[in-house]
Design an enzyme around this catalytic site. Structure first.
Site, short mmCIF file in Angstrom:
data_model
loop_
_atom_site.label_atom_id
_atom_site.label_comp_id
_atom_site.label_asym_id
_atom_site.label_seq_id
_atom_site.Cartn_x
_atom_site.Cartn_y
_atom_site.Cartn_z
N GLU A 362 42.40 28.96 48.71
CA GLU A 362 42.05 29.96 47.68
C GLU A 362 43.04 31.11 47.67
O GLU A 362 42.69 32.28 47.55
CB GLU A 362 40.60 30.41 47.82
N1 CAA Z 1 42.08 37.77 36.37
C1 CAA Z 1 42.36 37.55 35.06
N2 CAA Z 1 43.62 37.35 34.62
C2 CAA Z 1 44.61 37.39 35.52
C3 CAA Z 1 44.38 37.59 36.89
C4 CAA Z 1 43.06 37.81 37.30
N3 CAA Z 1 42.76 38.03 38.57
N4 CAA Z 1 45.55 37.55 37.56
C5 CAA Z 1 46.50 37.32 36.64
N5 CAA Z 1 45.91 37.21 35.41
C6 CAA Z 1 46.58 37.01 34.13
C7 CAA Z 1 47.66 38.07 33.96
O1 CAA Z 1 47.12 39.24 33.37
C8 CAA Z 1 48.64 37.38 33.04
O2 CAA Z 1 48.20 37.44 31.70
P1 CAA Z 1 49.04 38.32 30.62
O3 CAA Z 1 50.38 37.66 30.58
O4 CAA Z 1 48.24 38.16 29.39
O5 CAA Z 1 49.08 39.68 31.20
C9 CAA Z 1 48.53 35.91 33.44
O6 CAA Z 1 47.28 35.77 34.13
C10 CAA Z 1 49.65 35.51 34.36
O7 CAA Z 1 49.62 36.39 35.45
P2 CAA Z 1 50.84 36.51 36.45
O8 CAA Z 1 52.13 36.61 35.67
O9 CAA Z 1 50.54 37.57 37.45
O10 CAA Z 1 50.82 35.07 37.11
P3 CAA Z 1 51.77 34.46 38.18
O11 CAA Z 1 52.21 33.15 37.68
O12 CAA Z 1 52.81 35.45 38.64
O13 CAA Z 1 50.76 34.16 39.39
C11 CAA Z 1 49.56 34.56 41.43
C12 CAA Z 1 50.09 35.12 40.09
C13 CAA Z 1 48.71 35.68 41.99
C14 CAA Z 1 50.68 34.24 42.40
C15 CAA Z 1 48.71 33.28 41.14
O14 CAA Z 1 49.51 32.20 40.77
C16 CAA Z 1 47.84 32.89 42.29
O15 CAA Z 1 46.76 33.44 42.48
N6 CAA Z 1 48.29 31.90 43.09
C17 CAA Z 1 47.46 31.36 44.14
C18 CAA Z 1 46.66 30.20 43.61
C19 CAA Z 1 45.46 29.92 44.43
O16 CAA Z 1 44.74 30.82 44.89
N7 CAA Z 1 45.18 28.66 44.60
C20 CAA Z 1 44.02 28.25 45.31
C21 CAA Z 1 43.54 26.95 44.78
S1 CAA Z 1 41.85 26.71 44.87
C22 CAA Z 1 41.44 26.40 46.44
O17 CAA Z 1 42.16 26.59 47.37
C23 CAA Z 1 40.04 25.95 46.56
C24 CAA Z 1 39.60 25.36 47.84
O18 CAA Z 1 40.11 24.42 48.37
C25 CAA Z 1 38.34 25.88 48.41
#
Ligand code: CAA
Length: 638
Positions: A362
């Protein structure tokens, strides 16, 4: 604790009593056998506890986020794997439907999830989209009243056990995160299959599988939110999911701490319980302090979410801190146990292994820092602007020819394959011993689980002999099925194949396997499932039943007794150039550098997505700086 009420305390007592009675006694066995506690989770659902934070009108318990976090904490206190089953079900499977679903979707999917009649899961991660979740490659193409879903998801918690999946896929290629949409997908739909239950270091009672989508028809009404909203749905779902993982880490730490305190009071050395030694007392004091700090972070994030206040930064902080201290606490707890704690079967040994995943999934803790810092400092500029160009998909095994040979009869296809291999320079009059160590082998014929019964190994062995190759296998064939000795399995954790020809029979192509063959000069795939990832990573592929294809290929390659192969000469890989993508008609503003992307249109200027630059009205102006249309030039980022 100030955040909790009498109701929370009662809920905690109820779940603790249940977890101690139903999970604790079997946790060791679940871990050993990599077994999902299906019956127990059903029971937990019947008690309404799979729907703690959802309103009663949707089948939930009518509790709150803090109550749910306490639930995950209490399950994790006895078994980290069981804790994440609840966390993935509630925060990742059911919550996005609750928050973004329409009324029909809530009635159809949320109600049975909240009632505990069905289990939920979330499919975001892919081989090329882990921390960079925007790199999603699974596609959903609208055809009439259905989307056609194709692709794969990896490391999916509750995978295979869950009935309902929230899946993220690209609906508009080439425009980055804005082209991703979310869908509700049901287990059992045609073309939706699962990979193996991964063999993990910890949380082994939770099921984690690969999801495979091969032309899965998803009804249009299963689109969650609007097209293009998927990435935001994923991100905001993860904001909440991180409270669940933080609670899981907290519970694991609490379980390890309690075990250490109890043991310290019992274990005597130097004529007294070791709890009287200051070295042990300090450890206990530090553990307790860290756990309390983590608990306050987790509960305050839950409270913020409950009150609809911003909580993305706080949930990232809670997840990061709780998982970091969890590792420290389990380490200290095991140290208190000494050699005894190092033995299999000891709870602290399991807690020690269960803890590690909390800093990874996550969002790794490094990603949590990105999230926290961006809340404080604003979004940092990307090193390189994300190109709206569709990314070339590079297979795990590197660029490959990906020639599928399926046009003719099985005989004709096999003949064609042999001809292609001979043209590439393979000489089948020479060969190596079938037992040659994989690392030294020029050729390997490998068996995957798709070969089926053990008796089919004979077909693979015959092919290996006819091809003058050594025998290999995927990891499950060696480890679970035990068809071959362990030293014959090929993969990232097994033997690496670096020779010339690799013929994969019934191998689906899990990423760990593919990493072990990425240096092969030529990869041939034979598999019944045309959507198996191995085909995207192979030079030549035949879709067909191994029982039919292998004997034909054996016959075609059998040149009688093989001459001993000369010392291996590594063959050069030849791959065709990737086709250049067609120009996409983007234009850049000379005034401010804004780029007009036809796929996106211009919402503020009331220009629909899909409008070509040439079709923009003459009075249209740059939405950023007001420059007129004729002051735009074609973009070099085509
Ligand atoms: N809520 C709503 N919208 C959001 C947001 C949030 N928390 N964070 C970003 N956004 C939106 C941004 O506002 C942006 O929209 P606009 O262009 O309209 O402003 C859009 O999303 C893109 O945002 P970013 O440019 O910041 O996106 P990014 O590509 O740079 O990625 C990141 C940001 C934080 C690195 C993201 O990719 C991330 O969280 N990566 C980790 C993924 C992750 O947690 N994976 C886990 C998988 S699930 C899992 O693990 C489950 C399990 O096994 C239990």
């Amino acid at each position: 604790m100030s955040y909790t009420t009498k109701k929370h305390d009662e809920l905690r007592a109820q779940i603790r009593e249940w977890a101690e009675r139903e999970i604790k006694p079997i946790a060791f066995m679940l871990d050993q056998e990599n077994r999902f506690p299906g019956e127990q989770i059903k029971e937990f659902g019947k008690m309404g506890l799979l729907g703690i934070p959802f309103p009663k009108e949707y089948g939930g318990l009518g509790g709150d986020i803090l109550g749910y976090a306490i639930g995950v904490e209490e399950l994790s206190r006895v078994d980290g794997g069981t804790g994440v089953i609840l966390s993935a079900h509630v925060s990742l499977g059911a919550y996005p439907i609750y928050a973004f679903g329409n009324e029909d979707q809530k009635q159809k999917y949320l109600v049975p999830l909240a009632k505990g009649e069905k289990l939920g899961a979330f499919g975001l991660t892919e081989p090329n989209a882990g921390s960079d979740a925007g790199g999603t490659e699974t596609t959903a193409e609208l055809r009439g009243d259905h989307y056609i879903l194709n692709g794969e998801k990896i490391f999916i918690t509750n995978g295979g056990e869950a009935d309902v999946y929230v899946i993220f896929a690209v609906t508009t290629p080439g425009i980055g995160t804005k082209g991703i949409s979310a869908f509700i997908v049901e287990k059992g739909w045609d073309g939706f299959t699962f990979g193996d239950h991964y063999d993990k270091m910890g949380i082994r009672s939770s099921a984690t599988r690969q999801l495979l989508f091969n032309n899965v028809k998803v009804p249009k009404e299963n689109l969650l939110g609007k097209e293009g909203e998927g990435f935001k749905i994923a991100m905001s779902t993860l904001d909440g999911g991180r409270i669940g993982i933080a609670a899981q880490a907290l519970g694991i730490a609490q379980g390890a701490y309690e075990a250490a305190v109890e043991y310290a009071k019992e274990r005597e050395q130097f004529d007294a319980p070791i709890a009287q030694l200051q070295a042990i007392q300090f450890k206990i004091a530090e553990m307790a302090t860290k756990i309390r700090a983590a608990r306050l972070l987790v509960y305050s994030a839950a409270e913020l979410k409950e009150n609809h206040e911003p909580y993305g930064m706080e949930s990232a902080m809670a997840k990061k801190y709780a998982s970091d201290i969890c590792l420290e606490v389990v380490n200290d707890a095991l140290q208190v146990f000494g050699g005894t704690g190092y033995l299999k079967g000891m709870e602290v040994e399991r807690f020690y292994r269960d803890a590690k995943i909390c800093t990874i999934y996550e969002g790794t803790n490094e990603i949590q820092n990105v999230v926290i810092a961006s809340h404080i400092l604003g979004k940092s500029a990307k090193a390189k602007p994300v190109s709206a160009k569709p990314k070339a998909k590079t297979p795990v095994t590197g660029p490959r020819k990906k020639v599928m040979i399926n046009e003719g009869t099985a005989e004709a296809n096999v003949e064609k394959l042999v001809e292609l291999l001979k043209n590439d320079g393979y000489d089948f009059t020479v060969g190596i011993d079938i037992d040659t160590p994989i690392i030294n082998a020029e050729r390997v014929v490998s068996a995957g689980k798709g070969i089926g019964e053990k008796e089919n190994m004979k077909l693979v062995e015959d092919l290996a002999k006819a091809a003058g190759a050594a025998l290999g296998s995927s990891r499950p064939v060696a480890e679970q099925l035990k068809y071959v000795p362990l030293n014959r399995y090929v993969g990232m954790s097994g033997q690496k194949f670096t020779g010339n020809l690799y013929i994969a029979c019934g191998v689906s192509g899990a990423i760990q396997h593919l990493k072990g063959i990425k240096d092969a000069s030529t990869i041939v795939a034979i598999n019944l499932n045309g959507n198996a990832p191995i085909f995207k990573n192979a030079d030549y592929g035949i879709v067909g039943d191994v029982k039919e294809i292998l004997p034909l290929l054996t016959k075609a390659l059998d040149t009688g007794k093989k001459k001993p192969a000369p010392p291996m000469v590594k063959m050069k890989r030849t791959v065709p150039d990737e086709p250049t993508p067609a120009p996409r008609g983007r234009y850049v503003c000379l005034g401010c550098g804004y780029e007009y992307i036809p796929e996106l249109g211009d919402e503020d200027g009331e220009v629909n997505p899909g409008t070509a630059y040439k079709d923009l009205p003459e009075e249209w102006v740059c939405p950023e700086c007001g420059e007129e249309k004729h002051n735009f030039i074609p973009s070099s980022e085509q």
